[in-house]
Enzyme design. Structure first.
Site, PDB file in Angstrom:
ATOM      1  N   SER A  11       5.434  30.356  28.433  1.00 38.72           N
ATOM      2  CA  SER A  11       4.758  31.598  28.830  1.00 38.72           C
ATOM      3  C   SER A  11       5.449  32.831  28.256  1.00 38.72           C
ATOM      4  O   SER A  11       5.645  33.831  28.946  1.00 38.72           O
ATOM      5  CB  SER A  11       4.676  31.689  30.350  1.00 38.72           C
ATOM      6  OG  SER A  11       5.977  31.659  30.907  1.00 38.72           O
ATOM      7  N   GLY A  12       5.821  32.763  26.973  1.00 37.52           N
ATOM      8  CA  GLY A  12       6.286  33.954  26.259  1.00 37.52           C
ATOM      9  C   GLY A  12       5.098  34.558  25.518  1.00 37.52           C
ATOM     10  O   GLY A  12       3.934  34.228  25.792  1.00 37.52           O
ATOM     11  N   VAL A  13       5.400  35.410  24.547  1.00 34.87           N
ATOM     12  CA  VAL A  13       4.323  36.113  23.842  1.00 34.87           C
ATOM     13  C   VAL A  13       3.359  35.133  23.160  1.00 34.87           C
ATOM     14  O   VAL A  13       2.140  35.350  23.149  1.00 34.87           O
ATOM     15  CB  VAL A  13       4.914  37.134  22.824  1.00 34.87           C
ATOM     16  CG1 VAL A  13       5.726  36.467  21.733  1.00 34.87           C
ATOM     17  CG2 VAL A  13       3.833  37.995  22.204  1.00 34.87           C
ATOM     18  N   TYR A  46      13.366  39.630  26.566  1.00 34.96           N
ATOM     19  CA  TYR A  46      14.643  40.289  26.220  1.00 34.96           C
ATOM     20  C   TYR A  46      14.592  41.024  24.880  1.00 34.96           C
ATOM     21  O   TYR A  46      15.600  41.608  24.469  1.00 34.96           O
ATOM     22  CB  TYR A  46      15.790  39.260  26.233  1.00 34.96           C
ATOM     23  CG  TYR A  46      15.938  38.676  27.624  1.00 34.96           C
ATOM     24  CD1 TYR A  46      16.722  39.306  28.582  1.00 34.96           C
ATOM     25  CD2 TYR A  46      15.223  37.546  27.996  1.00 34.96           C
ATOM     26  CE1 TYR A  46      16.808  38.805  29.875  1.00 34.96           C
ATOM     27  CE2 TYR A  46      15.305  37.030  29.286  1.00 34.96           C
ATOM     28  CZ  TYR A  46      16.098  37.670  30.220  1.00 34.96           C
ATOM     29  OH  TYR A  46      16.164  37.190  31.498  1.00 34.96           O
ATOM     30  N   ALA A  47      13.450  40.960  24.192  1.00 32.67           N
ATOM     31  CA  ALA A  47      13.375  41.605  22.869  1.00 32.67           C
ATOM     32  C   ALA A  47      13.641  43.094  23.028  1.00 32.67           C
ATOM     33  O   ALA A  47      13.082  43.750  23.905  1.00 32.67           O
ATOM     34  CB  ALA A  47      12.014  41.359  22.244  1.00 32.67           C
ATOM     35  N   GLN A  48      14.504  43.593  22.170  1.00 31.55           N
ATOM     36  CA  GLN A  48      14.913  44.995  22.308  1.00 31.55           C
ATOM     37  C   GLN A  48      14.306  45.882  21.226  1.00 31.55           C
ATOM     38  O   GLN A  48      13.549  46.813  21.510  1.00 31.55           O
ATOM     39  CB  GLN A  48      16.448  45.099  22.237  1.00 31.55           C
ATOM     40  CG  GLN A  48      17.162  44.477  23.409  1.00 31.55           C
ATOM     41  CD  GLN A  48      18.669  44.762  23.374  1.00 31.55           C
ATOM     42  OE1 GLN A  48      19.190  45.403  22.467  1.00 31.55           O
ATOM     43  NE2 GLN A  48      19.383  44.277  24.377  1.00 31.55           N
ATOM     44  N   GLU A 116      15.731  48.792  11.369  1.00 30.74           N
ATOM     45  CA  GLU A 116      16.720  47.722  11.589  1.00 30.74           C
ATOM     46  C   GLU A 116      17.166  47.178  10.238  1.00 30.74           C
ATOM     47  O   GLU A 116      16.600  47.543   9.197  1.00 30.74           O
ATOM     48  CB  GLU A 116      16.103  46.613  12.451  1.00 30.74           C
ATOM     49  CG  GLU A 116      15.801  47.084  13.864  1.00 30.74           C
ATOM     50  CD  GLU A 116      15.223  45.983  14.740  1.00 30.74           C
ATOM     51  OE1 GLU A 116      15.889  44.964  14.934  1.00 30.74           O
ATOM     52  OE2 GLU A 116      14.098  46.158  15.218  1.00 30.74           O
ATOM     53  N   HIS A 232      22.990  36.838  15.276  1.00 31.41           N
ATOM     54  CA  HIS A 232      22.866  38.305  15.349  1.00 31.41           C
ATOM     55  C   HIS A 232      24.267  38.886  15.239  1.00 31.41           C
ATOM     56  O   HIS A 232      25.188  38.433  15.922  1.00 31.41           O
ATOM     57  CB  HIS A 232      22.208  38.716  16.672  1.00 31.41           C
ATOM     58  CG  HIS A 232      21.691  40.120  16.661  1.00 31.41           C
ATOM     59  ND1 HIS A 232      22.528  41.213  16.590  1.00 31.41           N
ATOM     60  CD2 HIS A 232      20.425  40.612  16.695  1.00 31.41           C
ATOM     61  CE1 HIS A 232      21.787  42.321  16.590  1.00 31.41           C
ATOM     62  NE2 HIS A 232      20.510  41.983  16.646  1.00 31.41           N
ATOM     63  N   ARG A 279      20.609  40.774   8.426  1.00 35.03           N
ATOM     64  CA  ARG A 279      21.436  40.178   9.482  1.00 35.03           C
ATOM     65  C   ARG A 279      22.387  39.084   8.998  1.00 35.03           C
ATOM     66  O   ARG A 279      23.514  38.978   9.438  1.00 35.03           O
ATOM     67  CB  ARG A 279      20.459  39.535  10.449  1.00 35.03           C
ATOM     68  CG  ARG A 279      20.674  39.916  11.823  1.00 35.03           C
ATOM     69  CD  ARG A 279      19.507  39.495  12.611  1.00 35.03           C
ATOM     70  NE  ARG A 279      18.875  40.665  13.173  1.00 35.03           N
ATOM     71  CZ  ARG A 279      17.876  40.605  14.015  1.00 35.03           C
ATOM     72  NH1 ARG A 279      17.370  39.440  14.357  1.00 35.03           N
ATOM     73  NH2 ARG A 279      17.373  41.695  14.507  1.00 35.03           N
ATOM     74  N   HIS A 340      21.155  33.653  17.663  1.00 37.19           N
ATOM     75  CA  HIS A 340      20.095  34.568  18.124  1.00 37.19           C
ATOM     76  C   HIS A 340      18.692  33.982  17.939  1.00 37.19           C
ATOM     77  O   HIS A 340      17.829  34.147  18.797  1.00 37.19           O
ATOM     78  CB  HIS A 340      20.228  35.871  17.339  1.00 37.19           C
ATOM     79  CG  HIS A 340      19.229  36.916  17.705  1.00 37.19           C
ATOM     80  ND1 HIS A 340      19.178  37.496  18.956  1.00 37.19           N
ATOM     81  CD2 HIS A 340      18.226  37.512  16.981  1.00 37.19           C
ATOM     82  CE1 HIS A 340      18.203  38.405  18.987  1.00 37.19           C
ATOM     83  NE2 HIS A 340      17.605  38.417  17.809  1.00 37.19           N
ATOM     84  N   ARG A 375      15.316  35.493   8.883  1.00 31.20           N
ATOM     85  CA  ARG A 375      14.207  36.329   9.368  1.00 31.20           C
ATOM     86  C   ARG A 375      14.542  37.817   9.273  1.00 31.20           C
ATOM     87  O   ARG A 375      15.632  38.248   9.656  1.00 31.20           O
ATOM     88  CB  ARG A 375      13.918  35.984  10.830  1.00 31.20           C
ATOM     89  CG  ARG A 375      12.914  36.901  11.495  1.00 31.20           C
ATOM     90  CD  ARG A 375      12.640  36.460  12.907  1.00 31.20           C
ATOM     91  NE  ARG A 375      13.791  36.606  13.761  1.00 31.20           N
ATOM     92  CZ  ARG A 375      13.977  37.613  14.620  1.00 31.20           C
ATOM     93  NH1 ARG A 375      13.075  38.578  14.734  1.00 31.20           N
ATOM     94  NH2 ARG A 375      15.053  37.662  15.366  1.00 31.20           N
ATOM     95  N   SER A 380       9.595  38.593  14.414  1.00 34.67           N
ATOM     96  CA  SER A 380       9.323  37.395  15.217  1.00 34.67           C
ATOM     97  C   SER A 380       8.172  37.613  16.201  1.00 34.67           C
ATOM     98  O   SER A 380       7.256  36.791  16.312  1.00 34.67           O
ATOM     99  CB  SER A 380      10.593  37.014  15.962  1.00 34.67           C
ATOM    100  OG  SER A 380      10.302  36.051  16.910  1.00 34.67           O
ATOM    101  N   LEU A 381       8.203  38.728  16.907  1.00 32.94           N
ATOM    102  CA  LEU A 381       7.092  39.035  17.820  1.00 32.94           C
ATOM    103  C   LEU A 381       5.810  39.134  17.000  1.00 32.94           C
ATOM    104  O   LEU A 381       4.748  38.644  17.407  1.00 32.94           O
ATOM    105  CB  LEU A 381       7.365  40.347  18.563  1.00 32.94           C
ATOM    106  CG  LEU A 381       8.554  40.331  19.528  1.00 32.94           C
ATOM    107  CD1 LEU A 381       8.880  41.741  20.021  1.00 32.94           C
ATOM    108  CD2 LEU A 381       8.278  39.420  20.725  1.00 32.94           C
TER     109      LEU A 381
END
Ligand code: FAD
Ligand code: SIN
Length: 511
Positions: A11-13, A46-48, A116, A232, A279, A340, A375, A380-381
């Protein structure tokens, strides 16, 4: 046994947006979401930093986002997939907003765009430093209003049920009653997220144990690119728990700089993009600096930044540091690289189909070809949103073939009543996490990987025997899954020839 048209695990995005689209289009079909913790618990929450989407077509362009993604992926992205995902971003963002998610805007009324590592432009749409929380809140609220969606929280999916390479459902443990339930479905979607807790030191919450990938592997689905683990660079160096608090890369996008304990800036020595290199490069550079100095961590310096603007963009990070006694106006933040994200996973085509019929995968557990060897931040989202839409269209626009071919689905075999000792599970998990950190971390060696593979094979034999003779529990099965995932990472690391992106391997330690 329960039957459902669409069984969604997670039940995430990825899982929620697919469920919502299906439920809206087909009110007469039923959708079941099983999720192992509270329904809002996920990596998504938790995605910031935010979602990388081209919204400003004057400074930015799809082409620039595509190029940044390809550069980050270090030659191993599927270019057609990259183009598809990047160009569909704005449509998926519009949907999120229609579902009630709010994103920060500036004085001009346009999106306040963050930056980023690896991005050549400011293009990260965000909600303060809590973008994931806002997305999860909005889409879960929508899902909860749908009469044709059943959300079963604290249900832990154990195994997929397959017949002749066709998925017909899954077994799940109801964690409240300890009953093992059988779900027969026409179509099944794995949306189970990441693997962080296999490494112990991770930015991921405790649900991230690679369950979906392990289940798919045992169901003979094709799994690829497991060697591409993303570390990360800036997890807070705080040993109070395995899940490490993230200091978003957007903080460096805002101007923060990395320093050694002695105070030296070092990123420019490794990459012309300096602190905003991708990254993989920043994590590898920190790893080298720490090996040279013997220090425990490096530091992120925010002291020169406009603190009013900082607090407005990053209120959670500011508060978290303050609560730990770190005053960002005076103190540097101690940071270390931590696991990460997983770039590989269950191989899917451009419709999210796996190699097992009627089984789909979406989000972090899938391997679409978007990320290649590393990535790009905040892709990712975006990937999850684009692929859940692809899967939705594929299933909605093709004739609905229900599972008439399904022969009787057996129930889970009668179980032994003997419980596995919690001490055994804790000790084995700690041993596994150490093995992964020591042998399959930022820098790997062939000899270590070969030894780790033998250890993991023995761990697989041992845990399979324990599962046969003991009562099934979430903790036991998570351990089983993490051992399988560890094996896949190590095996695929051995198989990969040539370093790329987040993958660095040497034949010998004499380097
Ligand atoms: P998740 O959101 O992890 O959801 C997985 C779901 O599956 C959960 O509900 C879980 O409980 C459930 N589940 C797992 N196993 C089982 C099982 N056996 N049975 C039942 N249910 C199960 N990405 C970005 O693009 N931008 C960012 O700014 C960003 N920041 C991040 C910050 C942090 C701290 C972290 C950890 C990740 C970040 N990411 C970011 C990555 C991104 O959040 C995830 O990759 C993405 O949210 C994954 O979504 P998902 O739906 O695939 O999985
Ligand atoms: C971050 O905010 O640094 C995480 C972004 C991401 O993982 O994409």
């Amino acid at each position: 046994m329960s039957t459902t048209n669409y069984l969604i695990i997670g039940s995430g995005v990825a899982g929620l947006t697919f469920a919502l689209k299906m439920a809206n289009r087909f009110p007469e079909r039923n959708i079941t979401i099983i999720t192992k913790a509270n329904a809002d618990e996920s990596n998504t929450k938790y995605a910031q930093g935010g979602i990388a989407i081209v919204t400003d077509k004057t400074e930015d362009s799809y082409q620039k986002h595509i190029e940044d993604t390809l550069i980050c992926g270090d030659g191993l992205c599927d270019e057609a997939v990259v183009k598809m995902v990047v160009t569909e971003g704005p449509k998926r963002l519009k949907e999120l907003i229609e579902w009630g998610a709010q994103f920060d805007t500036n004085a001009k009324g346009t999106f306040d765009l963050g930056k980023e590592g690896g991005h050549s432009e400011n293009r990260v749409v965000h909600h303060k430093d809590q973008t994931g929380h806002e997305i999860q809140r909005a889409i879960l609220a929508q899902v909860m209003q749908k009469e044709n969606i059943t959300v079963l929280d604290h249900h832990f999916a154990l195994e997929l049920i397959t017949q002749d390479n066709r998925c017909v459902g899954a077994y799940a443990l109801d964690e409240k009653t300890n009953e093992i339930l059988t779900y027969q479905s026409d179509f099944t979607l794995l949306a189970t997220g990441g693997i962080g807790h296999l490494y112990g030191h991770t930015t991921n919450p405790i649900i991230a144990t690679g369950d979906g990938i392990a289940m798919a592997y045992r169901a003979n689905a094709v799994i690829k690119d497991m060697e591409f683990i993303q570390f990360h660079p800036t997890a807070l160096n705080d040993n109070s728990s395995d899940s490490k608090f993230l200091i978003s890369e957007a903080v460096r996008g805002f101007g923060a700089r990395l320093r050694t304990k002695k105070g030296d800036f070092f990123m420019q020595n490794y990459d012309s993009r300096g602190d905003l290199a991708s990254r993989d490069i920043v994590s590898q550079s920190i790893d080298l600096e720490l090996k040279k100095s013997g220090d425990e961590c490096v530091y992120l310096d925010c002291t020169h930044l406009d603190m009013i603007a900082f607090k407005n963009h990053f209120p959670m990070i500011y508060k978290h540091c303050k609560d730990l006694g770190i005053d960002l106006e005076k103190d540097w933040i101690p940071v270390v690289p931590a696991q990460h994200y997983l770039c590989g996973g269950i191989v899917v085509d451009r419709n999210g189909k796996t190699s097992v019929e009627n089984l789909f995968a979406c989000g972090e557990c899938s391997r679409t070809g978007l990320h290649g060897a590393n990535r790009l931040a905040s892709n990712s989202l975006l990937e999850a949103l684009v692929y859940s839409d692809k899967i939705y269209h594929y299933l909605a626009d093709n004739p609905f073939v229900a599972s008439e071919k399904t022969s009787t689905v057996p129930n889970w075999p009668i179980q032994s009543k003997t419980k596995t000792s919690t001490e055994y599970i804790a000790t084995t998990k700690a041993k596994l996490q150490l093995l992964m950190r020591q042998n399959a971390g930022i820098v790997r060696f062939d000899s270590d990987l070969s030894k780790a593979k033998e250890t993991l094979k023995n761990m697989q034999i041992e845990i399979n025997e324990i599962i046969q003779n003991h009562l099934v529990s979430t903790e036991l099965y998570e351990l089983n899954n993490m051992i399988d995932i560890g094996y896949l990472i190590v095996q695929q690391s051995i198989e990969r020839n040539g370093n790329a992106g987040g993958f660095v391997k040497y034949a010998s330690k004499d380097i």
